[in-house]
Design a protein around this motif. Structure first.
Motif, short mmCIF file in Angstrom:
data_model
loop_
_atom_site.label_atom_id
_atom_site.label_comp_id
_atom_site.label_asym_id
_atom_site.label_seq_id
_atom_site.Cartn_x
_atom_site.Cartn_y
_atom_site.Cartn_z
N ASP A 167 5.94 54.37 -46.62
CA ASP A 167 5.45 54.68 -45.27
C ASP A 167 4.26 53.79 -44.97
OD1 ASP A 167 7.32 56.68 -44.90
OD2 ASP A 167 6.07 58.12 -45.98
N GLY A 168 4.54 52.64 -44.40
CA GLY A 168 3.47 51.67 -44.13
C GLY A 168 2.84 51.91 -42.77
N PRO A 169 1.87 51.06 -42.43
CA PRO A 169 1.18 51.20 -41.15
C PRO A 169 2.10 51.03 -39.94
CG PRO A 169 0.00 49.69 -42.61
CD PRO A 169 1.30 49.99 -43.25
N GLY A 170 3.18 50.29 -40.11
CA GLY A 170 4.10 50.07 -38.98
C GLY A 170 5.27 51.05 -38.99
N GLY A 171 5.23 52.02 -39.87
CA GLY A 171 6.34 52.95 -40.00
C GLY A 171 7.00 52.77 -41.35
N THR A 172 8.06 53.56 -41.60
CA THR A 172 8.70 53.50 -42.91
C THR A 172 9.51 52.21 -43.06
OG1 THR A 172 8.89 55.87 -42.83
CG2 THR A 172 10.23 54.74 -44.47
N VAL A 173 9.33 51.55 -44.21
CA VAL A 173 10.18 50.39 -44.51
C VAL A 173 10.98 50.72 -45.76
CG1 VAL A 173 8.69 48.66 -43.45
CG2 VAL A 173 8.29 49.31 -45.81
N THR A 174 12.23 50.26 -45.79
CA THR A 174 13.11 50.53 -46.93
C THR A 174 13.77 49.24 -47.38
OG1 THR A 174 13.59 52.64 -45.88
CG2 THR A 174 14.98 52.01 -47.74
N THR A 175 13.74 49.00 -48.69
CA THR A 175 14.37 47.77 -49.18
C THR A 175 15.89 47.92 -49.15
OG1 THR A 175 14.27 48.60 -51.43
CG2 THR A 175 12.46 47.20 -50.71
N GLN A 176 16.55 46.82 -48.92
CA GLN A 176 18.01 46.81 -48.83
C GLN A 176 18.59 46.01 -49.99
OE1 GLN A 176 17.69 46.37 -44.00
NE2 GLN A 176 18.81 44.84 -45.16
N GLU A 177 19.89 46.20 -50.18
CA GLU A 177 20.54 45.49 -51.26
C GLU A 177 20.51 43.98 -51.03
OE1 GLU A 177 24.34 47.21 -52.03
OE2 GLU A 177 24.61 45.92 -53.79
N ASN A 178 20.51 43.58 -49.75
CA ASN A 178 20.52 42.14 -49.45
C ASN A 178 19.11 41.54 -49.44
OD1 ASN A 178 19.44 43.07 -47.09
ND2 ASN A 178 21.05 42.27 -45.76
N HIS A 179 18.17 42.20 -50.08
CA HIS A 179 16.80 41.70 -50.24
C HIS A 179 15.99 41.63 -48.94
CE1 HIS A 179 17.10 39.86 -54.49
NE2 HIS A 179 17.89 40.90 -54.37
N HIS A 180 16.41 42.39 -47.94
CA HIS A 180 15.62 42.46 -46.71
C HIS A 180 15.18 43.91 -46.52
CE1 HIS A 180 17.23 38.48 -46.23
NE2 HIS A 180 16.44 38.29 -45.20
N LEU A 181 14.47 44.17 -45.41
CA LEU A 181 13.96 45.53 -45.19
C LEU A 181 14.54 46.14 -43.93
CD1 LEU A 181 10.09 45.28 -45.79
CD2 LEU A 181 11.87 45.87 -47.43
N THR A 182 14.76 47.45 -44.01
CA THR A 182 15.03 48.21 -42.79
C THR A 182 13.69 48.65 -42.26
OG1 THR A 182 17.10 49.01 -43.71
CG2 THR A 182 16.17 50.25 -41.87
N LYS A 183 13.44 48.38 -41.00
CA LYS A 183 12.12 48.70 -40.46
C LYS A 183 12.17 48.91 -38.96
CE LYS A 183 10.52 44.36 -41.78
NZ LYS A 183 11.38 43.17 -41.77
N ASN A 184 11.07 49.44 -38.40
CA ASN A 184 10.99 49.62 -36.95
C ASN A 184 10.65 48.28 -36.29
OD1 ASN A 184 11.30 52.29 -37.52
ND2 ASN A 184 9.14 52.77 -37.28
N VAL A 185 11.11 48.13 -35.06
CA VAL A 185 10.78 46.93 -34.29
C VAL A 185 10.13 47.37 -32.99
CG1 VAL A 185 11.74 44.94 -33.08
CG2 VAL A 185 12.67 45.60 -35.29
N TYR A 186 9.04 46.71 -32.63
CA TYR A 186 8.35 47.07 -31.40
C TYR A 186 8.27 45.88 -30.47
CZ TYR A 186 6.74 50.72 -34.56
OH TYR A 186 6.69 51.72 -35.48
#
Lengths: 565, 427
Positions: free
Chosen positions: B376-395
């Motif tokens: 739970d980071g300052p920009g919202g929850t980030v989650t690592t993905q299998e493809n080495h990227h993150l699921t995250k919020n976009v503003y």
């Protein structure tokens, strides 16, 4: 921007008083405020519909409030958990530390406490009112529709054209109705153009043909896309009416006519932009034309003299901000002070550079190259130490920001200014060189230092002053460059190549040559850009200069005075 | 109970060691076994220093936070800061030094795509782990890199979606002449075509190869370019028929010249909005923010985000700036921005992954990360993905006069998708 708002407000009030409409206005305004309150408190489709309905009120406050709403200046103030919140507008305090005041949307009155002083609201009870996603989209449409009935002529014309370009079936009747009542020629023209574009999509066949003609007669750049789209639709078989070959030819002719109009405006615009770029190059190179061209000093620190001028402009801005606080007056006037200030600062730095380094190297141009290159590196690091690695921001006074549009060609005030500024500097330099005793001694010293000395001219002093003058001119270039980009320690580096290019191509030691080569390079660069893009355009200019120098090694006007061989 | 006892014991031991070391006149260095080395690889000098120094600062801040909280797997983190000096081959050298000589467990670093591309083979050869935090063009997925950065579909695509929804249907593409803008614009071109925007509504020009295949879309200017007059005239002509927007991937300083010329040409944010992908709060510190009011930005974090996590983060970072002992640390007028927060998130994601794996071993940590770690980071929850990227919020934010963004649209939990080119088909 602010002043413009005030002016329109004053016009509005004046007109209303004049026509005795004040009471009507009050009724309109009360109604508009009521709708606004309802809209802010509602959501979804209801909100959208309420905002749309605002376009039928004639209250001039609506666009401002919609803007406030979009900008998050409107809050919901919850006095009591059981009662609906009150929408309020925040008026931010002008001075820091003071609390904002709030007015009620429903009547525009400032909220006061019992003693009559503006009440400081509890931030815990405030929540920003946000317009819904769909609602935001109808804002512009509502504002444009409202603008159709504003007294401001240019706003009205803009709105008429913008709404026409939307090609919206529902707006077309409204535009037609207005065009029958309108009296201002500017607005009538905009309405005609807008209606013509709209009719291309929704009119009968006759109306379509008429629109094609109208757009052609008006040289409507805005309508060109609509015409082209119609042409595509015809080709793809989507057009509402089949056109005969003759009519198609008419459409094609209309497109071609507008396109040729565009190419004419492009040509004139490109010439102007080329001149302005040439003027920038000229200002940048003129100082070098004196120190390198006349004196024969290869001054690699010339770019840093430009940077010194730019930093001096930044300093004068900061001084004005400190003395007059961050006011409009300071912003508008600092630039007039910055021009002489930068000249003097750069000239003094030039003087120091000449006394400490260059005076020992007049007979050794290659060593002056190395020494001044070293100086330039030291200066760059010095800027970083004093001003930090981050670039500094110099704001432009508003009189340099606007533009005037003639026949669809935009003439930016900053570009007009640089052309005028360049003319002044060139004329000034020429007068100094040819009409003053100092100019005479400069020319004497440059042509034959020994003879000049024998005639009693103090050549050391003349050289010192000449170099300082050339550096001062570089400082002036810095002031102007601070208005185009940001001020950083590398500023000079990006212009030193350009400066040498201009001076060498013009013929070393010749100020007329410098002027012509600067303008020539500027115009060529701008003319090639649309064809080749900025990167390739620049490369081609460089290649052209190299080839030119192969053909005429002395530049445009080869110098016959003190030479570099 | 047990843990706090160990903590106490450890701090006692460390304290004893330090005082013993001081007594003996030796370097007060903690026990080798008690620390884990972590690399920080950013440009602290040269042209990129302006942006990258902030990332070093926030990384050191995160490490201090974690250390104060007991470290990772009971070990204190020892940051090894190296300077890439905006010199891409040097990045590769420094990366090798970190991996071979310092044997760091993980490295946080790189800003430009070219620096990432030059360290990539080093990390793959020596089996290191790199966290990369800055929005990039995609089309890459190394087994040894974790991209906390925004992928194209977490910045450019949502921004275009937003503009399309606002009723814009003509797009002018402009950027700096290097890999990120060129690739992003090619992906965007494909995306716009798939949304039914015809080619004639794409401004800035197209370049095609001999087979008629589009190889480049948009106009590109060199780094440090200042003459935008001709381009503005072109944009004005392009926007004359209304509903146009500009997609700006210009980097650095040139933006000042770009926006000054934009204003001088009489263009406004209402008429022709500009959405910029390389301008965050940190860059605004050296830009005329008041000239940019109303223009759009799209990131996975804004300093103005109104959440308790963000408020705490900003406040703690500001406190840390005042007290931290770091060479050349700029303490005043600091802001936070998306690349900084994604760097910060990266440190915590790594910590969580190490704890899950129970080991600092790179392969084990990578598989822990691949299994999906959330923070739970300052920009919202980030989650690592299998493809080495993150699921995250976009503003999506609109610029305010003080250089902050006002959030006007948000997309939650956007899945990071590095390979977009060729995935959109024309209608």
């Amino acid at each position: 921007m602010k002043s413009r708002v005030t002016i329109t407000l004053i016009t509005r009030v004046f007109l209303l008083v004049l026509f005795g409409l004040a009471s009507d206005l009050r009724a309109d305004e009360a109604q508009a405020r009521q709708i606004l309150v309802e809209a802010i408190l509602s959501s979804g489709k209801e909100q959208t519909a309420l905002v749309e309905s605002l376009s039928s009120t004639a209250a001039p406050i609506v666009p401002d409030y919609l803007e406030f709403w979009k900008r998050g200046k409107i809050y919901l103030y919850q006095t009591d958990p059981d009662v609906d919140p009150i929408p309020v507008l925040e008026h931010e305090a002008e001075t820091e530390g003071e609390a904002s005041t709030y007015s009620r949307i429903v009547d525009g009155e400032i909220i006061v406490d019992e003693a009559g002083n503006p009440l400081v609201l509890d931030p815990e009870k405030m929540e920003m009112a946000r317009p819904g996603r769909k609602t935001r989209r109808v804002f512009t449409m509502t504002v444009d529709l409202l603008a159709l009935s504003t007294p401001d002529v240019s706003d009205r014309a803009d709105a008429a054209l913008k709404l026409g370009l939307k090609q919206d079936k529902d707006i077309l009747p409204k535009l037609r109705e207005l065009s029958s009542k309108e009296t201002e020629p500017l607005v009538i023209e905009a309405l005609e153009e807008g209606i013509a574009v709209s009719m291309l999509a929704h009119g009968s066949k006759e109306e379509q043909m008429e629109s094609i003609q109208v757009l052609k007669d008006r040289n409507s750049i805005a309508g060109l896309d609509a015409l082209k789209n119609l042409r595509h639709d015809i080709n793809d078989g989507y057009a509402p009416y089949p056109l005969t070959e003759e009519e198609k030819a008419e459409l094609d002719e209309s497109i071609a006519s507008i396109e040729s109009y565009i190419s004419v405006t492009d040509f004139v615009g490109t010439c102007f932009r080329g001149l302005s770029l040439g003027a920038v190059l000229l200002i940048v190179a003129l100082g070098l034309a004196i120190t390198f061209g006349l004196m024969g000093v290869i001054n690699m620190a010339h770019g840093e003299m430009i940077a010194i001028g730019a930093y001096a402009a930044y300093i004068s801005q900061q001084i004005f901000y400190t003395v007059f606080s961050q006011s409009t007056f300071a912003l508008e006037t600092y630039f007039l002070f910055a021009i002489p200030f930068s000249f003097i600062v750069a000239a003094l730095c030039g003087l120091v550079l000449e006394r400490t380094v260059i005076q020992f190297l007049y007979k050794r141009p290659l060593e002056s190259l190395l020494a001044t290159w070293g100086v330039s590196l030291i200066l760059q690091q010095g800027f970083r130490l004093v001003f930090g690695a981050a670039n500094r921001q110099v704001r432009s006074p508003s009189w340099l920001l606007g533009n005037v549009e003639i026949f669809d060609i935009t003439f930016g005030f900053n570009r007009i200014f640089v052309i005028g500024f360049a003319i002044l500097i060139v004329v000034g330099t020429w007068l100094l060189m040819s009409r003053t005793p100092f100019g005479l001694s400069i020319r004497a010293v440059m042509q034959d230092p020994q003879m000049a000395a024998a005639m009693g001219i103090r050549i050391n002093r003349v050289r010192m002053m000449t170099f300082a003058f050339g550096s001062g001119l570089a400082g002036l270039a810095g002031v102007f460059l601070s208005q185009i980009g940001s001020v950083g320690s590398n500023l000079g580096q990006s212009y030193i190549v350009d400066s040498f290019m201009v001076v060498v191509a013009g013929g070393v030691g010749n100020i007329v040559g410098t002027v012509i080569s600067a303008l020539g390079i500027g115009v060529t660069d701008q003319a090639l850009q649309p064809l080749l893009g900025p990167v390739m355009g620049r490369i081609c200019v460089l290649i052209a200069i190299i080839l030119f120098l192969q053909w005429k090694p002395g530049g445009l006007f080869p110098s016959k005075s003190r030479n570099l061989d | 109970m047990h843990q706090s006892f160990r903590k106490l014991l450890r701090s006692f031991r460390a304290g004893a060691l330090v005082s013993a070391g001081a007594l003996l006149g030796l370097h007060a260095q903690a026990d080798e076994d008690d620390t884990v080395k972590v690399g920080i690889l950013h440009s602290l000098s040269g042209t990129m220093a302006i942006s990258e120094t902030s990332l070093r600062d926030v990384l050191l801040f995160a490490i201090d936070e974690i250390n104060a909280d007991g470290g990772v797997l009971g070990k204190q983190i020892e940051p090894i800061v190296v300077d890439g000096a905006s010199d891409w081959p040097l990045f590769a050298e420094k990366a090798k030094q970190l991996l071979v000589q310092d044997e760091v467990a993980v490295t946080f670093g790189c800003w430009t795509s070219v620096s990432r591309k030059s360290v990539l083979p080093v990390f793959e050869e020596y089996d290191g782990l790199l966290f990369y935090p800055v929005q990039y063009e995609g089309e890459e997925q190394s087994p040894n890199i974790f991209y906390t950065a925004e992928a194209v579909n977490q910045q450019a695509i949502p921004a275009v979606d937003f503009l399309l929804e606002e009723g814009r249907d003509k797009f002018y593409l402009i950027g700096t002449d290097y890999v990120y803008p060129q690739t992003t614009n090619l992906v965007l071109l494909e995306y716009l075509l798939s949304k039914g925007i015809p080619l004639r509504n794409i401004g800035g020009g197209l370049r095609k190869d001999a087979d008629g295949e589009v190889i480049s879309a948009g106009t590109y200017t060199p780094f440090g370019h200042t003459d935008y007059q001709q381009i503005m005239a072109d944009i004005k002509k392009f926007a004359a028929s209304g509903d146009a927007a500009v997609i700006n991937t210009i980097n650095g300083d040139s933006n000042v010249a770009f926006f000054k010329e934009y204003a001088a040409a009489g263009l406004t944010a209402e008429e022709v909005p500009v959405v910029s992908f390389s301008l965050s709060e940190d860059e605004f510190r050296s830009l005329p923010a008041e000239d940019l009011v109303g223009q759009l930005g799209c990131w996975t974090y804004f300093m103005s985000l109104d959440t308790p996590e963000n408020e705490e983060f900003v406040a703690n970072f500001q406190d840390w700036l005042q007290t931290a002992d770091v060479d050349g640390l700029e303490r005043d007028g600091r802001v936070t921005c998306s690349p900084m927060v994604l760097s910060y998130d990266g440190v915590y994601l790594w910590k969580k992954a190490v704890e899950k794996a129970g080991s600092f071993d790179v392969d084990k940590v990578i598989s822990a990360l691949e299994s999906g770690i959330s923070f739970d980071g300052p920009g919202g929850t980030v989650t690592t993905q299998e493809n080495h990227h993150l699921t995250k919020n976009v503003y999506i934010g609109e610029t305010l006069p003080d250089g902050q963004f006002e959030v006007i649209e948000s997309f939650d939990d956007v899945y990071g998708e590095p390979f977009l080119k060729g995935t959109f088909s024309e209608e």
